[in-house]
Every structure is written in structure tokens, then in C-alpha cells.
Design an enzyme around this catalytic site. Structure first.
Site, PDB file in Angstrom:
ATOM      1  N   ARG A  58      46.100 -22.451  38.368  1.00  8.65           N
ATOM      2  CA  ARG A  58      48.231 -22.578  38.524  1.00  8.65           C
ATOM      3  C   ARG A  58      48.273 -23.275  40.253  1.00  8.65           C
ATOM      4  O   ARG A  58      48.396 -22.373  41.020  1.00  8.65           O
ATOM      5  CB  ARG A  58      49.400 -22.459  38.440  1.00  8.65           C
ATOM      6  CG  ARG A  58      50.462 -22.046  38.541  1.00  8.65           C
ATOM      7  CD  ARG A  58      51.360 -23.922  38.429  1.00  8.65           C
ATOM      8  NE  ARG A  58      50.881 -24.196  37.201  1.00  8.65           N
ATOM      9  CZ  ARG A  58      51.278 -25.218  36.592  1.00  8.65           C
ATOM     10  NH1 ARG A  58      51.377 -26.049  37.370  1.00  8.65           N
ATOM     11  NH2 ARG A  58      51.224 -25.290  34.927  1.00  8.65           N
ATOM     12  N   GLY A 303      44.718 -31.995  35.567  1.00  4.39           N
ATOM     13  CA  GLY A 303      45.433 -31.856  36.936  1.00  4.39           C
ATOM     14  C   GLY A 303      45.881 -30.101  36.788  1.00  4.39           C
ATOM     15  O   GLY A 303      45.961 -29.682  37.931  1.00  4.39           O
ATOM     16  N   ASP A 304      46.055 -29.165  35.835  1.00  5.08           N
ATOM     17  CA  ASP A 304      45.955 -27.996  35.227  1.00  5.08           C
ATOM     18  C   ASP A 304      44.875 -27.299  34.578  1.00  5.08           C
ATOM     19  O   ASP A 304      45.888 -26.574  33.777  1.00  5.08           O
ATOM     20  CB  ASP A 304      47.254 -27.393  35.901  1.00  5.08           C
ATOM     21  CG  ASP A 304      47.723 -26.229  36.238  1.00  5.08           C
ATOM     22  OD1 ASP A 304      46.724 -25.112  35.963  1.00  5.08           O
ATOM     23  OD2 ASP A 304      48.681 -25.457  35.878  1.00  5.08           O
ATOM     24  N   LEU A 305      44.093 -27.895  33.998  1.00  5.56           N
ATOM     25  CA  LEU A 305      43.475 -27.184  32.460  1.00  5.56           C
ATOM     26  C   LEU A 305      42.770 -25.747  32.584  1.00  5.56           C
ATOM     27  O   LEU A 305      41.769 -25.681  32.924  1.00  5.56           O
ATOM     28  CB  LEU A 305      42.162 -27.778  33.236  1.00  5.56           C
ATOM     29  CG  LEU A 305      41.738 -28.840  31.627  1.00  5.56           C
ATOM     30  CD1 LEU A 305      42.788 -29.203  30.197  1.00  5.56           C
ATOM     31  CD2 LEU A 305      40.822 -29.329  31.120  1.00  5.56           C
TER      32      LEU A 305
END
Length: 401
Positions: A58, A303-305
Site C-alpha cells: 500500500r 497500482g496496488d495489487l
């Protein structure tokens, strides 16, 4: 972000609710009691606290092209329906003083029916989540939102003014994704509120995706780890294939050239004064690694996998991806960003298996992954600085002071 497999306790005591169809216990327990629906997660970020000190993904991308919220006819009251063109009310256009949700002092993964969100907004949540018992709703705190998780939908309350202003864009992104074949399910924006009533906080209601994050420890099983690696390859391959479609490129922003260099400049200007000398030296090394990153636009990039945003279901005791949440940072860009997030959440061994299975085990990809992963804490800190979030800023800079 909570690490992969964070267990959210069932409210009101007792054992956590095991996801339906998961007798082997591969998935994290459902964060709230369910009423006949498959368990699922929210369409907002599931990030918790303490992210800078954990190997998680994150870290918000501070520089990117923005998807403008659609325009259309006059907004309705925002309580029970979207506008006729599908657009959602924009909290930034509301008159009067904004009432944002007060911060909830919870540790990573904690939920409690006695903390401020459900108590303060009991009547509102009763309307938004019919059929759910308000006192039993789970509340999850992410970097930008408090997320109240119902049985078939979730309510996102922004934690800051900046997050409130981004709600229409958040909904616009999800609407754009709904028209693209990504090979996975995504949340749908249902309705929003707080745009017309100064006594009501801004919020966004999303559909809840079936599935749950992986439970802690399941990757210790070689067979399960292999299935998870294959599932991640399936997801990433679907995102790469989507980038070849003209529809996706027309609907989604493209990562701008020079974004990493702009990010580095912003870190030096905004964050270096808050660091110790040793911290600036460390950050300088991490930022220098960005200079070698090429400008790639070969995949749709989530973008935040990370582990808390990939949801899984089980079939025959084997996990398979069921959907992905938290698409705020989606764009067409470098797939190494999503690979870095997977490695941060699931570990280097699992990442290595993903790279081998996907045909991405080359030195150039590994170098990009390493450089990007080194910026995660700085991304969190810079975004927190811009949002005025002192707690997230302190967390992101913890290793630089």
C-alpha cells in the site's frame, strides 16, 4: 495495508465467519457476519496501519494522469440512486461546511462496533445497508477511507478533505473498468451522498465482490502456493491483454513519461526536510534507482495489487482469483509495479514462481521490480503529506528519521 491473510475478527464475539465453500480454511475469515451472500471484500482500499514497517504494497502513486469525473445533468439527493447519466454527486460541489468522518483509533486489522463510525452514522448506515445489523458491521481503516463492510455492499467514508474530493473520480474509474474485459471482477459504484446535505458526510457505496484475501500461512503448502502463483499469472496476463484493446486505452489514463522523475523531485522538496541525514541518504539511493526505469505502457496496471486487494474463492480445495478491489491508481503502464506489489505481499519465493510461470524472469524486469518496491514507503509518505494525514506521514517516514 494489512498483510496477506490478515484475520478480521467476527464482531460480537465467537469465531470468525469462514468464507462459504472454503472448508480447508485457505481464505481469510469474513470481516462481518453474512446474510446468505458469498463473503467478499470492499471496493475501497483495505489498507491498515503500520504499512511502512511491513512488507506490503500500500503505497499510493502520487503522480499520474487523472480520469476526470463525467459531467451530466443536475445531481439528485445522492441517497438512493445515481444520476441518469450514471455520474455520482461530487462532494466538492456541496455547499456548507464539510463533515468528514472522525478518525477511528484501530490497530491493523481491528474492527469494533463501538468505535465512532457505526455509532455516529447509525441512521445513515441503516438506510445504506438494509438488512444488515448496524452494531455487527465491520469497520476497516485504510489510508484514505474508513470502510464499513455490509453483506452485499460497502460504504466508503473519506478520512480527509482531499480523499473526499477524489470520490467522484474514484467512481468514474470504476465505471470505466466495468466496460473493459480485465479477466476479473471489479466493484461497481452504486450511489454516493453528502453532496447536497451539509449535515451528512460524503460517502461512496460500492458493490461487494465475492471472495476473500488468502488466510495467513496458506502459502506454506507447495500445492497451494503453486495455485496462487498461477492465479496471479492469470490476473497479470489478463491485465496485459486488456492493454492491447483500444477500448481500454481510450478509457484509462496512461502513465506519463517522466512520472518517476517528478516523484523523486517532489520527495526531495517535500519530504527531505522531514528526514534525518541518514534518512536522506537512504532515500537518495532509492530515488537514484528510478533514473534507470524506462517508460513502459504495456499493461493495464492496478497500482496496488497487494494481498488485501486480490480476492480468492476455492474450488476443490484450490484457491482461484475471484476479483480485485481498490482500483484508484489504475492506468496503462509498467506491469513491474503490480509484480512489486505481489512480491511485497506474498513474498519473494511466490514472486519468483510468478515470474517463472509468466515468462518474466529476466534481469531487466527484476531490476524494475526492485527499484519500484524501494519507493513504497516514500509514496505513502508523499501522498500523506499532500492529504495532510500526519499519522500516515509519520508511518511512511518511520525508517527515514
Amino acid at each position: 495495508m494489512a498483510g496477506a491473510g490478515t484475520v478480521l475478527p467476527r464482531l460480537g464475539g465467537g469465531a470468525p465467519a469462514r468464507p462459504v465453500g472454503d472448508p480447508a480454511g485457505l481464505l481469510a475469515p469474513a470481516p462481518a457476519p453474512l446474510t446468505g451472500a458469498l463473503p467478499g471484500a470492499c471496493g475501497c482500499e483495505r489498507g491498515g496501519r503500520g504499512r511502512a514497517g511491513l512488507a506490503t504494497s500500500r503505497r499510493r502513486r502520487p503522480v499520474r494522469a487523472r480520469v476526470p469525473p463525467p459531467t451530466g445533468p443536475e445531481e439528485d439527493d445522492g441517497h438512493t440512486r445515481p444520476r441518469q447519466d450514471g455520474a455520482l454527486p461530487d462532494p466538492a460541489r456541496r455547499g456548507g461546511a464539510r463533515r468528514l468522518v472522525e478518525p477511528v483509533a484501530v490497530r491493523e486489522g481491528e474492527t469494533s462496533p463501538t468505535m465512532g463510525i457505526t455509532a455516529t452514522h447509525r441512521d445513515l448506515l441503516t438506510r445504506l445497508l438494509p438488512g444488515d445489523t448496524t452494531d455487527e458491521l465491520a469497520v476497516h481503516q485504510g489510508q484514505f477511507h474508513h470502510v464499513v463492510i455490509g453483506s452485499d455492499r460497502v460504504v466508503c467514508f473519506p478520512r480527509t478533505e482531499a480523499a473526499a474530493r477524489r470520490l467522484p473520480e474514484r467512481a468514474a474509474v470504476l465505471r470505466a473498468l466495468a466496460g473493459i474485459d480485465l479477466g476479473c471482477r471489479t466493484p461497481r459504484p452504486l450511489f454516493a451522498g453528502g453532496a447536497q446535505d451539509p449535515d451528512e458526510p460524503p460517502y461512496l457505496v460500492l458493490s461487494r465482490i465475492p471472495g476473500a484475501p488468502l488466510a495467513d500461512g496458506v502459502l506454506d503448502s507447495p500445492g497451494i502456493a503453486e495455485a496462487v502463483a498461477r492465479g496471479c499469472v492469470t490476473l497479470l496476463s489478463g491485465l496485459a491483454a486488456a492493454a492491447e484493446e483500444e477500448k481500454a486505452r481510450a478509457a484509462l489514463p496512461e502513465a506519463p513519461a517522466g512520472a518517476w522523475q517528478e516523484f523523486a523531485a517532489d520527495v526531495r522538496t517535500g519530504l527531505f526536510p522531514l528526514m534525518s541525514a541518514d534518512g536522506r541518504e537512504r532515500a537518495g539511493r532509492e530515488l537514484a534507482a528510478l533514473d534507470a526505469l524506462p517508460h513502459l505502457t504495456t499493461a493495464v496496471v492496478h497500482g496496488d495489487l497487494g494481498g488485501e486487494n486480490i480476492l480468492w474463492e476455492t474450488a476443490g480445495g484450490v484457491p482461484r482469483p475471484s476479483g480485485v478491489v481498490d482500483w484508484d491508481e489504475v492506468r496503462v503502464g509498467d506491469p513491474a509495479e503490480d509484480l512489486a506489489a505481489i512480491g511485497a505481499s506474498y513474498g519473494e519465493e511466490l514472486l519468483g514462481r510468478v515470474l517463472a510461470l509468466g515468462g518474466w524472469a529476466d534481469r531487466a524486469t527484476a531490476g524494475r521490480i526492485s527499484a519500484i518496491r524501494g519507493t513504497f514507503a516514500l509514496q505513502q509518505a508523499l501522498c500523506a503529506l499532500r492529504d495532510g494525514d500526519e499519522e500516515e506521514l509519520a508511518d511512511g517516514l518511520d525508517g527515514y528519521r
